[in-house]
Scaffold this motif. Structure first.
Motif, PDB file in Angstrom:
ATOM      1  N   THR A  54       0.837  -1.198   0.000  1.00 16.21           N
ATOM      2  CA  THR A  54       0.000   0.000   0.000  1.00 16.21           C
ATOM      3  C   THR A  54       0.877   1.256   0.000  1.00 16.21           C
ATOM      4  O   THR A  54       2.100   1.175   0.147  1.00 16.21           O
ATOM      5  CB  THR A  54      -0.918   0.011   1.228  1.00 16.21           C
ATOM      6  OG1 THR A  54      -0.102   0.094   2.414  1.00 16.21           O
ATOM      7  CG2 THR A  54      -1.764  -1.245   1.291  1.00 16.21           C
ATOM      8  N   THR A  55       0.230   2.403  -0.155  1.00 18.15           N
ATOM      9  CA  THR A  55       0.967   3.669  -0.157  1.00 18.15           C
ATOM     10  C   THR A  55       1.679   3.902   1.169  1.00 18.15           C
ATOM     11  O   THR A  55       2.843   4.321   1.202  1.00 18.15           O
ATOM     12  CB  THR A  55       0.000   4.840  -0.424  1.00 18.15           C
ATOM     13  OG1 THR A  55      -0.766   4.574  -1.596  1.00 18.15           O
ATOM     14  CG2 THR A  55       0.771   6.142  -0.625  1.00 18.15           C
ATOM     15  N   SER A 111      -0.172   3.071  -6.449  1.00 21.66           N
ATOM     16  CA  SER A 111      -0.848   2.640  -5.240  1.00 21.66           C
ATOM     17  C   SER A 111      -1.917   3.641  -4.814  1.00 21.66           C
ATOM     18  O   SER A 111      -3.005   3.242  -4.362  1.00 21.66           O
ATOM     19  CB  SER A 111       0.178   2.441  -4.115  1.00 21.66           C
ATOM     20  OG  SER A 111      -0.450   2.024  -2.933  1.00 21.66           O
ATOM     21  N   LYS A 120      -4.921   3.037  -6.959  1.00 32.35           N
ATOM     22  CA  LYS A 120      -5.576   1.771  -6.631  1.00 32.35           C
ATOM     23  C   LYS A 120      -6.438   1.904  -5.380  1.00 32.35           C
ATOM     24  O   LYS A 120      -7.473   1.248  -5.257  1.00 32.35           O
ATOM     25  CB  LYS A 120      -4.530   0.676  -6.403  1.00 32.35           C
ATOM     26  CG  LYS A 120      -3.888   0.150  -7.674  1.00 32.35           C
ATOM     27  CD  LYS A 120      -2.862  -0.906  -7.327  1.00 32.35           C
ATOM     28  CE  LYS A 120      -2.114  -1.392  -8.561  1.00 32.35           C
ATOM     29  NZ  LYS A 120      -1.059  -2.388  -8.201  1.00 32.35           N
ATOM     30  N   GLU A 121      -5.995   2.743  -4.444  1.00 30.22           N
ATOM     31  CA  GLU A 121      -6.692   2.884  -3.162  1.00 30.22           C
ATOM     32  C   GLU A 121      -7.798   3.936  -3.183  1.00 30.22           C
ATOM     33  O   GLU A 121      -8.326   4.287  -2.132  1.00 30.22           O
ATOM     34  CB  GLU A 121      -5.667   3.221  -2.072  1.00 30.22           C
ATOM     35  CG  GLU A 121      -4.679   2.101  -1.817  1.00 30.22           C
ATOM     36  CD  GLU A 121      -3.519   2.541  -0.936  1.00 30.22           C
ATOM     37  OE1 GLU A 121      -3.572   3.665  -0.406  1.00 30.22           O
ATOM     38  OE2 GLU A 121      -2.560   1.758  -0.782  1.00 30.22           O
ATOM     39  N   ALA A 174      -9.381   9.633  -1.232  1.00 30.15           N
ATOM     40  CA  ALA A 174      -9.302   8.646  -0.147  1.00 30.15           C
ATOM     41  C   ALA A 174      -8.117   8.879   0.782  1.00 30.15           C
ATOM     42  O   ALA A 174      -8.006   8.214   1.816  1.00 30.15           O
ATOM     43  CB  ALA A 174      -9.226   7.239  -0.740  1.00 30.15           C
TER      44      ALA A 174
END
Length: 348
Positions: free
Chosen positions: A106-107, A272, A275-276, A281
């Motif tokens: 993840t980031t 990332s 994608k999230e 977000a």
């Protein structure tokens, strides 16, 4: 009289013959013992509660009498706890990267992967020296008074985090103008006339105090796949200034390899983020860190402005491939060179 004494003895010696009398006496004895135990328990509970209240209030007493000492104690205790927790996360991330690959991170995991190694190298000398007897009386006060050099961000206050971020960012911004001059100097080496014309508009735009359109930058992406702006064709001075903008030490032996790794890391982070759920977000702190990491000072910027700028960055990042990673490394100039927050930091 003799008969009475004899009868009492007989009662005690022959308990079975007088069960009711013996049971009553036994019951009274048990009740008496229970009362004694209850009293002892109450006394113990009283002193235990008093002791616990003393322990709870002891910190308040110390804080009242020694506020500076308690403040330092809290900084190191809370900071060490946060550092250990993040170090454990880092070890788990390394294991995850080894098994599943970097694309699964993840980031936030990518951020920890990037920052934690530096933090460990920075903090290890303090921890090792403090383990020597009596040295903690020297190293901890020294680290407290110079947290930027001896401690990691886990030990910093919110104000210190902001101040140190601005100092670090200002140091990086000193390389902006020299890097822009290097980009200008390579203009005459562009052989394609169409690209040369488009690139001249971008250079003129940056020189006049504005930023080029994202579509114009994308149209010139081919310049970063080969000469004059690809990683393998950059001159020594150009490489050093690019390292400085990304806060990479120019003492590294493999400078262009370090730039390549940084470009790949930024690309993975950009993927990332999308994608999230994109910039919407992301938390406010995550957006601020992302902007600072990409070369823009986020201080005094609204959340909306930060999101808009990061969206532009992601638009450029989407068309970047392995051979054009140099474009992503030059985006701090192309997208943030004339930004007001950067200029204020440099020229205030």
């Amino acid at each position: 009289m003799f008969k009475l004494i004899y009868s009492q003895r007989y009662v005690f010696q022959n308990k079975r013959m007088f069960p009711l009398t013996y049971t009553c006496m036994r019951h009274k004895t048990q009740e008496k013992k229970k009362e004694e135990k209850y009293k002892i328990f109450n006394v113990k509970e009283y002193w235990f509660n008093k002791y616990m209240n003393y322990i709870k209030n002891y910190e308040n007493v110390l804080e009242k009498n020694f506020p500076r000492t308690i403040h330092v104690y809290r900084i190191f205790s809370v900071g060490t706890k946060d550092f250990i927790q993040e170090a454990i996360k880092w070890l788990m991330i390394l294991k995850k990267e080894k098994i599943d690959g970097i694309d699964t991170l993840t980031t936030d995991e990518l951020r920890i992967l990037h920052t934690m190694r530096k933090d460990i190298i920075k903090l290890c000398p303090v921890l090792l020296i403090s383990a020597i007897p009596f040295t903690n009386y020297i190293i901890f006060p020294l680290a407290y008074h110079f947290p930027r050099y001896f401690l990691t961000s886990h030990y910093w206050t919110l104000q210190q985090k902001l101040d140190f971020m601005l100092l670090e960012h200002k140091k990086r911004l000193k390389h902006n103008r020299p890097l822009f001059r290097c980009m200008q100097a390579e203009f005459h080496n562009i052989k394609n006339r169409t690209l040369r014309l488009k690139w001249s508009g971008i250079i003129a735009c940056l020189g006049s105090g504005t930023h080029p359109d994202v579509n114009d930058i994308i149209a010139c992406s081919a310049l970063f796949a080969d000469k004059p702006y690809s990683l393998h064709s950059l001159k020594r001075r150009h490489t050093i200034e690019l390292l400085g903008i990304h806060n990479i030490s120019y003492w590294k032996l493999f400078k262009k390899l370090s730039l390549l790794e940084r470009g790949m890391l930024i690309k993975k982070m950009d993927e990332s983020i999308q994608k999230e759920g994109g910039t919407i977000a992301m938390s406010n702190d995550a957006i601020r860190w992302a902007l600072s990491f990409r070369g823009l000072n986020p201080a005094n910027m609204s959340i909306e402005c930060m999101r808009n700028w990061l969206e532009k960055w992601l638009t450029v990042s989407n068309i970047v491939e392995d051979e054009t990673l140099s474009l992503l490394l030059h985006c701090p100039i192309l997208l943030a060179y004339n930004h007001p927050t950067n200029w204020i930091l440099v020229y205030k």
